[in-house]
Design an enzyme around this catalytic site. Sequence first.
Site, PDB file in Angstrom:
ATOM      1  N   HIS A 121     -39.211  -7.340  42.876  1.00 18.91           N
ATOM      2  CA  HIS A 121     -39.532  -8.066  43.966  1.00 18.91           C
ATOM      3  C   HIS A 121     -40.550  -7.382  44.834  1.00 18.91           C
ATOM      4  O   HIS A 121     -40.529  -6.049  44.789  1.00 18.91           O
ATOM      5  CB  HIS A 121     -38.145  -8.308  44.857  1.00 18.91           C
ATOM      6  CG  HIS A 121     -38.045  -9.206  45.964  1.00 18.91           C
ATOM      7  ND1 HIS A 121     -38.738  -8.738  47.324  1.00 18.91           N
ATOM      8  CD2 HIS A 121     -37.832 -10.562  46.117  1.00 18.91           C
ATOM      9  CE1 HIS A 121     -38.599  -9.746  48.008  1.00 18.91           C
ATOM     10  NE2 HIS A 121     -38.205 -10.819  47.462  1.00 18.91           N
ATOM     11  N   ASP A 159     -32.463  -1.556  43.016  1.00 23.47           N
ATOM     12  CA  ASP A 159     -32.510  -2.849  43.895  1.00 23.47           C
ATOM     13  C   ASP A 159     -31.480  -3.580  43.561  1.00 23.47           C
ATOM     14  O   ASP A 159     -31.497  -4.316  42.535  1.00 23.47           O
ATOM     15  CB  ASP A 159     -34.098  -3.465  43.935  1.00 23.47           C
ATOM     16  CG  ASP A 159     -34.116  -4.788  44.555  1.00 23.47           C
ATOM     17  OD1 ASP A 159     -33.041  -5.414  45.005  1.00 23.47           O
ATOM     18  OD2 ASP A 159     -35.121  -5.378  44.734  1.00 23.47           O
ATOM     19  N   GLN A 203     -30.031  -8.680  43.753  1.00 26.64           N
ATOM     20  CA  GLN A 203     -29.477  -9.883  43.012  1.00 26.64           C
ATOM     21  C   GLN A 203     -28.323  -9.440  42.116  1.00 26.64           C
ATOM     22  O   GLN A 203     -27.387 -10.353  41.710  1.00 26.64           O
ATOM     23  CB  GLN A 203     -30.372 -10.424  42.014  1.00 26.64           C
ATOM     24  CG  GLN A 203     -31.800 -11.077  42.638  1.00 26.64           C
ATOM     25  CD  GLN A 203     -31.286 -12.290  43.485  1.00 26.64           C
ATOM     26  OE1 GLN A 203     -30.471 -12.951  43.111  1.00 26.64           O
ATOM     27  NE2 GLN A 203     -32.390 -12.424  44.239  1.00 26.64           N
ATOM     28  N   LYS A 225     -26.987 -13.087  49.995  1.00 24.64           N
ATOM     29  CA  LYS A 225     -26.978 -13.479  48.937  1.00 24.64           C
ATOM     30  C   LYS A 225     -25.806 -13.498  48.267  1.00 24.64           C
ATOM     31  O   LYS A 225     -25.533 -13.975  47.281  1.00 24.64           O
ATOM     32  CB  LYS A 225     -28.236 -12.418  48.086  1.00 24.64           C
ATOM     33  CG  LYS A 225     -29.521 -12.642  48.459  1.00 24.64           C
ATOM     34  CD  LYS A 225     -30.413 -11.999  47.523  1.00 24.64           C
ATOM     35  CE  LYS A 225     -31.991 -12.013  48.012  1.00 24.64           C
ATOM     36  NZ  LYS A 225     -32.634 -13.073  47.994  1.00 24.64           N
ATOM     37  N   CYS A 267     -41.938 -14.094  45.449  1.00 26.51           N
ATOM     38  CA  CYS A 267     -42.265 -12.443  45.758  1.00 26.51           C
ATOM     39  C   CYS A 267     -42.205 -11.637  44.627  1.00 26.51           C
ATOM     40  O   CYS A 267     -41.788 -10.385  44.516  1.00 26.51           O
ATOM     41  CB  CYS A 267     -40.980 -12.074  46.706  1.00 26.51           C
ATOM     42  SG  CYS A 267     -40.897 -13.028  48.356  1.00 26.51           S
TER      43      CYS A 267
HETATM   44  N1  PMP Z   1     -35.121  -7.828  45.757  1.00 27.72           N
HETATM   45  C1  PMP Z   1     -34.565  -8.746  45.066  1.00 27.72           C
HETATM   46  C2  PMP Z   1     -34.521  -8.521  43.550  1.00 27.72           C
HETATM   47  C3  PMP Z   1     -34.613  -9.976  45.764  1.00 27.72           C
HETATM   48  O1  PMP Z   1     -34.286 -11.107  45.071  1.00 27.72           O
HETATM   49  C4  PMP Z   1     -34.720 -10.040  47.147  1.00 27.72           C
HETATM   50  C5  PMP Z   1     -34.713 -11.505  48.064  1.00 27.72           C
HETATM   51  N2  PMP Z   1     -35.163 -12.635  47.301  1.00 27.72           N
HETATM   52  C6  PMP Z   1     -35.144  -8.796  47.842  1.00 27.72           C
HETATM   53  C7  PMP Z   1     -35.340  -7.686  47.204  1.00 27.72           C
HETATM   54  C8  PMP Z   1     -35.268  -8.981  49.363  1.00 27.72           C
HETATM   55  O2  PMP Z   1     -34.171  -9.127  49.817  1.00 27.72           O
HETATM   56  P1  PMP Z   1     -34.150  -9.519  51.441  1.00 27.72           P
HETATM   57  O3  PMP Z   1     -35.115 -10.863  51.621  1.00 27.72           O
HETATM   58  O4  PMP Z   1     -32.639  -9.861  51.774  1.00 27.72           O
HETATM   59  O5  PMP Z   1     -34.455  -8.280  52.138  1.00 27.72           O
END
Ligand code: PMP
Length: 415
Positions: free
Chosen positions: A121, A197, A200, A223, A363
């Site tokens: 991401h 990270d 998920q 999430k 993203c």
């Molecule tokens: N890493 C991953 C794998 C994600 O799926 C996301 C959210 N889509 C993020 C980071 C960023 O999370 P946040 O927008 O809650 O900061």
Amino acid sequence: MFLTNIQNDFPVLSRKVNGHRIVYLDSAASSLKPRQVIDEIHDFYLNHYSNVYRAVHTLSSESTERVEKARNIIASFLNVNPEEIIFTSGTTMSLNTIVESMLRCGYLRKDDTVLVTAVEHHANFVPWVRLSKLHGFKVEFIMPSGRFGTLEEKDFLKYKNSSPKIVSVTGHSNVTGQVVNLKMVRNLFPKSIFIVDGAQLIPHDKIDVKDLDIDFLAFSAHKMLGPSGVGVLFGKRKFLEEMEPFMYGGEMIDKVGFEDVSFNELPYKFEAGTPNIAGIVGFGEAIKYLENLDFGKIKKHIYDLTNYALERLKQLNGIEIYGPTDQRHLGIISFNLEGIHPHDVAHLLDEHFGVAVRSGHHCAQPLMTVLKNESKLSLFPNGTCRASFYIYNTKEDIEIFVEGLKKIKEWFDVQ
Ligand code: PMP
């Protein structure tokens, strides 16, 4: 065995969208919230709310106690110490804090190598790429050699001898749904600083951070049934103690003078300013709710839904499904329908069937280029449709979703 009878805990599931009962398949972006979490936040604002730490009056003590209780719940959920749990605004802030703080304390220097994967991401990609330009460290990208963006052990093995200072990987791709074998990654790079990270991964699986020897872990409350604007940065005490904070201000200090300042103890050193107090309280409640359901059952439920959906989707002609085809595929299915733009698919599913899915690059633009290279579609649309499942989804949701896709294909006359 599926989780049953929990839909009533999620008030929004009783509403209609465009005349249909809502089928929410966008939990990878953000999950729905159960009544228990909403009630907890509501009650907190009605009866307890005040700023934390800085006062001796009753409301402030109660609020402080509730925030610390949430910290303890999260620490024992991960099998770590409460001082190692730092509250942030989300995964993005947690990851940025790690990178910035490591630069400030000299853990990360010019010519050091950082290893990330191409499936990350942007939150675990942009800070490294951008700050490498400013600070002169090197970033190497592990390319997935497996099917449609799937990371294989051999992809990591290629870098075994490059002695990276830092290895920063997602535990679970938000596009392909692949659960990454973190034990394998750690074993290949025993001397590197290991950052995960968990945005998920953590909503889907209870992991033992100590057992996996993770040095830093980032994840978001929203999430996993909690409110938005709250996240966690776990860091091993030995690193956090040496690291320079990324944000300066109130609460993170010990002594402030005209010449110099000293910092508060952990975890407050990294928590400058007023935190999202009610959000943190709600997050504690969300973890309690998930633990009561049992993470073993949660994971099984989501696996069963994923497998069921994959089987049903494979029966459609002209569908390209991304990611692994084995048990590494969990909770998230990205796909494209030949000849139909993912935004059109998502829009029509919402308008005609009440089905919420996400479309776009999620993203993860570097990963989109990987998918594009392997795609057999006549035109890869630089994005995908993504259906993602969580505890409240049912087989019936998947039926509605798949039947919706069939109709959309008919309307576009793409058979
Ligand atoms: N890493 C991953 C794998 C994600 O799926 C996301 C959210 N889509 C993020 C980071 C960023 O999370 P946040 O927008 O809650 O900061």
